[in-house]
Design a protein around this motif. Sequence first.
Motif, PDB file in Angstrom:
ATOM      1  N   ARG A  90     -29.038  48.834 -43.267  1.00 26.32           N
ATOM      2  CA  ARG A  90     -28.243  47.766 -43.883  1.00 26.32           C
ATOM      3  C   ARG A  90     -27.755  48.207 -45.257  1.00 26.32           C
ATOM      4  N   GLY A  91     -26.534  47.803 -45.579  1.00 27.65           N
ATOM      5  CA  GLY A  91     -25.961  48.138 -46.865  1.00 27.65           C
ATOM      6  C   GLY A  91     -26.437  47.195 -47.954  1.00 27.65           C
ATOM      7  N   ARG A  92     -26.700  47.754 -49.118  1.00 26.82           N
ATOM      8  CA  ARG A  92     -27.126  46.977 -50.282  1.00 26.82           C
ATOM      9  C   ARG A  92     -26.386  47.472 -51.515  1.00 26.82           C
ATOM     10  N   HIS A  93     -26.228  46.582 -52.493  1.00 29.18           N
ATOM     11  CA  HIS A  93     -25.605  46.982 -53.745  1.00 29.18           C
ATOM     12  C   HIS A  93     -26.535  47.921 -54.510  1.00 29.18           C
ATOM     13  N   ALA A  94     -25.969  48.963 -55.091  1.00 30.59           N
ATOM     14  CA  ALA A  94     -26.759  49.871 -55.924  1.00 30.59           C
ATOM     15  C   ALA A  94     -26.904  49.332 -57.337  1.00 30.59           C
ATOM     16  N   GLY A  95     -26.070  48.430 -57.725  1.00 31.94           N
ATOM     17  CA  GLY A  95     -26.097  47.811 -59.053  1.00 31.94           C
ATOM     18  C   GLY A  95     -25.296  46.531 -58.988  1.00 31.94           C
ATOM     19  N   GLN A  96     -24.247  46.468 -59.803  1.00 35.29           N
ATOM     20  CA  GLN A  96     -23.352  45.330 -59.741  1.00 35.29           C
ATOM     21  C   GLN A  96     -22.458  45.435 -58.511  1.00 35.29           C
ATOM     22  N   PRO A  97     -22.174  44.309 -57.856  1.00 29.37           N
ATOM     23  CA  PRO A  97     -21.300  44.374 -56.677  1.00 29.37           C
ATOM     24  C   PRO A  97     -19.871  44.729 -57.054  1.00 29.37           C
ATOM     25  N   VAL A  98     -19.150  45.262 -56.071  1.00 26.27           N
ATOM     26  CA  VAL A  98     -17.715  45.520 -56.209  1.00 26.27           C
ATOM     27  C   VAL A  98     -16.973  44.281 -55.716  1.00 26.27           C
ATOM     28  N   TYR A  99     -15.882  43.939 -56.379  1.00 24.31           N
ATOM     29  CA  TYR A  99     -15.108  42.762 -55.992  1.00 24.31           C
ATOM     30  C   TYR A  99     -13.732  43.192 -55.494  1.00 24.31           C
ATOM     31  N   SER A 100     -13.336  42.620 -54.371  1.00 22.31           N
ATOM     32  CA  SER A 100     -12.027  42.931 -53.826  1.00 22.31           C
ATOM     33  C   SER A 100     -10.947  42.385 -54.750  1.00 22.31           C
ATOM     34  N   PRO A 101      -9.950  43.187 -55.112  1.00 21.24           N
ATOM     35  CA  PRO A 101      -8.886  42.677 -55.982  1.00 21.24           C
ATOM     36  C   PRO A 101      -7.972  41.673 -55.299  1.00 21.24           C
ATOM     37  N   LEU A 102      -8.057  41.556 -53.979  1.00 21.92           N
ATOM     38  CA  LEU A 102      -7.185  40.634 -53.250  1.00 21.92           C
ATOM     39  C   LEU A 102      -7.801  39.256 -53.116  1.00 21.92           C
ATOM     40  N   THR A 103      -9.034  39.198 -52.608  1.00 22.00           N
ATOM     41  CA  THR A 103      -9.683  37.909 -52.359  1.00 22.00           C
ATOM     42  C   THR A 103     -10.817  37.612 -53.328  1.00 22.00           C
ATOM     43  N   GLY A 104     -11.232  38.593 -54.123  1.00 18.33           N
ATOM     44  CA  GLY A 104     -12.326  38.378 -55.064  1.00 18.33           C
ATOM     45  C   GLY A 104     -13.697  38.349 -54.430  1.00 18.33           C
ATOM     46  N   LEU A 105     -13.807  38.737 -53.160  1.00 24.73           N
ATOM     47  CA  LEU A 105     -15.104  38.710 -52.488  1.00 24.73           C
ATOM     48  C   LEU A 105     -15.992  39.846 -52.986  1.00 24.73           C
ATOM     49  N   PRO A 106     -17.277  39.595 -53.227  1.00 19.24           N
ATOM     50  CA  PRO A 106     -18.203  40.701 -53.560  1.00 19.24           C
ATOM     51  C   PRO A 106     -18.445  41.551 -52.325  1.00 19.24           C
ATOM     52  N   CYS A 107     -18.410  42.839 -52.479  1.00 12.51           N
ATOM     53  CA  CYS A 107     -18.513  43.717 -51.319  1.00 12.51           C
ATOM     54  C   CYS A 107     -19.112  45.048 -51.735  1.00 12.51           C
ATOM     55  N   LEU A 108     -19.446  45.864 -50.732  1.00 12.35           N
ATOM     56  CA  LEU A 108     -19.895  47.225 -50.981  1.00 12.35           C
ATOM     57  C   LEU A 108     -18.724  48.161 -51.196  1.00 12.35           C
ATOM     58  N   TRP A 109     -17.631  47.914 -50.454  1.00 11.51           N
ATOM     59  CA  TRP A 109     -16.464  48.797 -50.484  1.00 11.51           C
ATOM     60  C   TRP A 109     -15.263  48.000 -50.030  1.00 11.51           C
ATOM     61  N   TYR A 110     -14.090  48.329 -50.560  1.00 13.14           N
ATOM     62  CA  TYR A 110     -12.859  47.676 -50.128  1.00 13.14           C
ATOM     63  C   TYR A 110     -11.719  48.690 -50.094  1.00 13.14           C
ATOM     64  N   ARG A 111     -10.735  48.386 -49.268  1.00 15.63           N
ATOM     65  CA  ARG A 111      -9.433  49.045 -49.312  1.00 15.63           C
ATOM     66  C   ARG A 111      -8.374  47.979 -49.144  1.00 15.63           C
ATOM     67  N   VAL A 112      -7.379  47.995 -50.009  1.00 11.65           N
ATOM     68  CA  VAL A 112      -6.310  46.997 -50.005  1.00 11.65           C
ATOM     69  C   VAL A 112      -4.976  47.727 -49.944  1.00 11.65           C
ATOM     70  N   GLU A 113      -4.100  47.272 -49.048  1.00 14.20           N
ATOM     71  CA  GLU A 113      -2.751  47.804 -48.951  1.00 14.20           C
ATOM     72  C   GLU A 113      -1.760  46.666 -49.123  1.00 14.20           C
ATOM     73  N   ARG A 114      -0.671  46.979 -49.836  1.00  9.54           N
ATOM     74  CA  ARG A 114       0.391  46.003 -50.033  1.00  9.54           C
ATOM     75  C   ARG A 114       1.696  46.585 -49.500  1.00  9.54           C
ATOM     76  N   LEU A 115       2.385  45.818 -48.679  1.00  5.40           N
ATOM     77  CA  LEU A 115       3.644  46.256 -48.091  1.00  5.40           C
ATOM     78  C   LEU A 115       4.683  45.183 -48.360  1.00  5.40           C
ATOM     79  N   GLY A 116       5.831  45.597 -48.917  1.00  2.00           N
ATOM     80  CA  GLY A 116       6.889  44.643 -49.214  1.00  2.00           C
ATOM     81  C   GLY A 116       8.252  45.246 -48.963  1.00  2.00           C
ATOM     82  N   LYS A 117       9.281  44.410 -48.959  1.00  2.00           N
ATOM     83  CA  LYS A 117      10.641  44.869 -48.708  1.00  2.00           C
ATOM     84  C   LYS A 117      11.559  44.280 -49.766  1.00  2.00           C
ATOM     85  N   THR A 118      12.377  45.144 -50.387  1.00  2.00           N
ATOM     86  CA  THR A 118      13.350  44.695 -51.373  1.00  2.00           C
ATOM     87  C   THR A 118      14.722  45.245 -50.992  1.00  2.00           C
ATOM     88  N   ARG A 119      15.739  44.742 -51.645  1.00  2.00           N
ATOM     89  CA  ARG A 119      17.091  45.169 -51.316  1.00  2.00           C
ATOM     90  C   ARG A 119      17.565  46.332 -52.177  1.00  2.00           C
TER      91      ARG A 119
END
Length: 346
Positions: A90-119
């Motif tokens: 089972r995964g456990r935090h080694a110290g302070q948790p990491v927070y997802s920059p998208l949803t703010g959830l505390p987690c062990l690891w995150y990856r976030v991708e942003r895709l958008g379209k402009t003119r």
Amino acid sequence: MAVQAGHLATMSHHFLIAHWRRLLTAAAWLPLLYLTHRLEHWTFKAMLALTTLLSLWAWMRDWRRYRTIAGTPTSRIASAAQGYVELFGRGRHAGQPVYSPLTGLPCLWYRVERLGKTRQGQLIELGKPARRGQHYQLQHQGYSWLKQRSQSDAPFLLEDGSGSALIDPAHAEIITSRYSEHVQEGYRYGEWLLLEHDQLYTLGELASLRASEQAPALRAAVAARLAEWKLDPTALLARYDRDGNGEIDAVEWEAVRADAEREVLAERRQQTLEPARHTLRRPGDGRPFLIANQPPERLAKRHRHWAWLQLLLALGALIALLWLSLNPPHPAPAPTEFETQAPDDE
């Protein structure tokens, strides 16, 4: 029905993102069917040869992954041998948790991708990406597709009941079933997470060290202790200036050195009683460094199926290549003199 359709669309998008390299290789032969009658004979053969090589490379990669996952026995952290191991816990935090920059959830690891379209925009590079991040922009049909990616690299712990190991996720292949999509301000966001208490399956190189094994050589440790004592000359004189002349002579200095060495040795004996510190990291020999919150049986089955698919594609392209080599197209017959003669005017 709308909810089910949206769920299926999300699953399909997640599948395409996770397996786009394999799908690209597997579908490389499809355009060949369309181009059969449009390309020169040698060009078609070259594309078949390229498809064969790509499919064989993908087959070897997936088969090697399958054999590694299926053939590496699970070890307990406390009794695992040094080197390449498979761990499950089972995964456990080694110290302070990491927070997802998208949803703010505390987690062990995150990856976030942003895709958008402009003119507006063109094929440009948006500066040097931050560590573990990628940024690029692509122009297509008058629109600009902007994609940004960021992920965490903070270490976390894996516990299996016998001990714990510190995992450094940098350079690891991370497979997670915790995926979600969000749409905000015209951008589509994809989020991958590993949460605390997730069951984690890992492959990597295990290194176990005690504090005494990481300590410097005895001579260097004694010199460091003496330098530390010299920072407080008043206490040093009070302890070792036996003749009271305000100086430490050669005989007294030997007593100082003996006490420093005795103290360092006592600390090292105490350190040998402490449990070893285990670290799971990227192997130096190129073998997979894998972290997943899915069971190894599912991962092995997936790689086995992809390997067989790639092998079938390679064999199909190879058979087509051999058939074309043994049955070259017949050149068109040269026109006869009668056929090339222009008709007489009447």
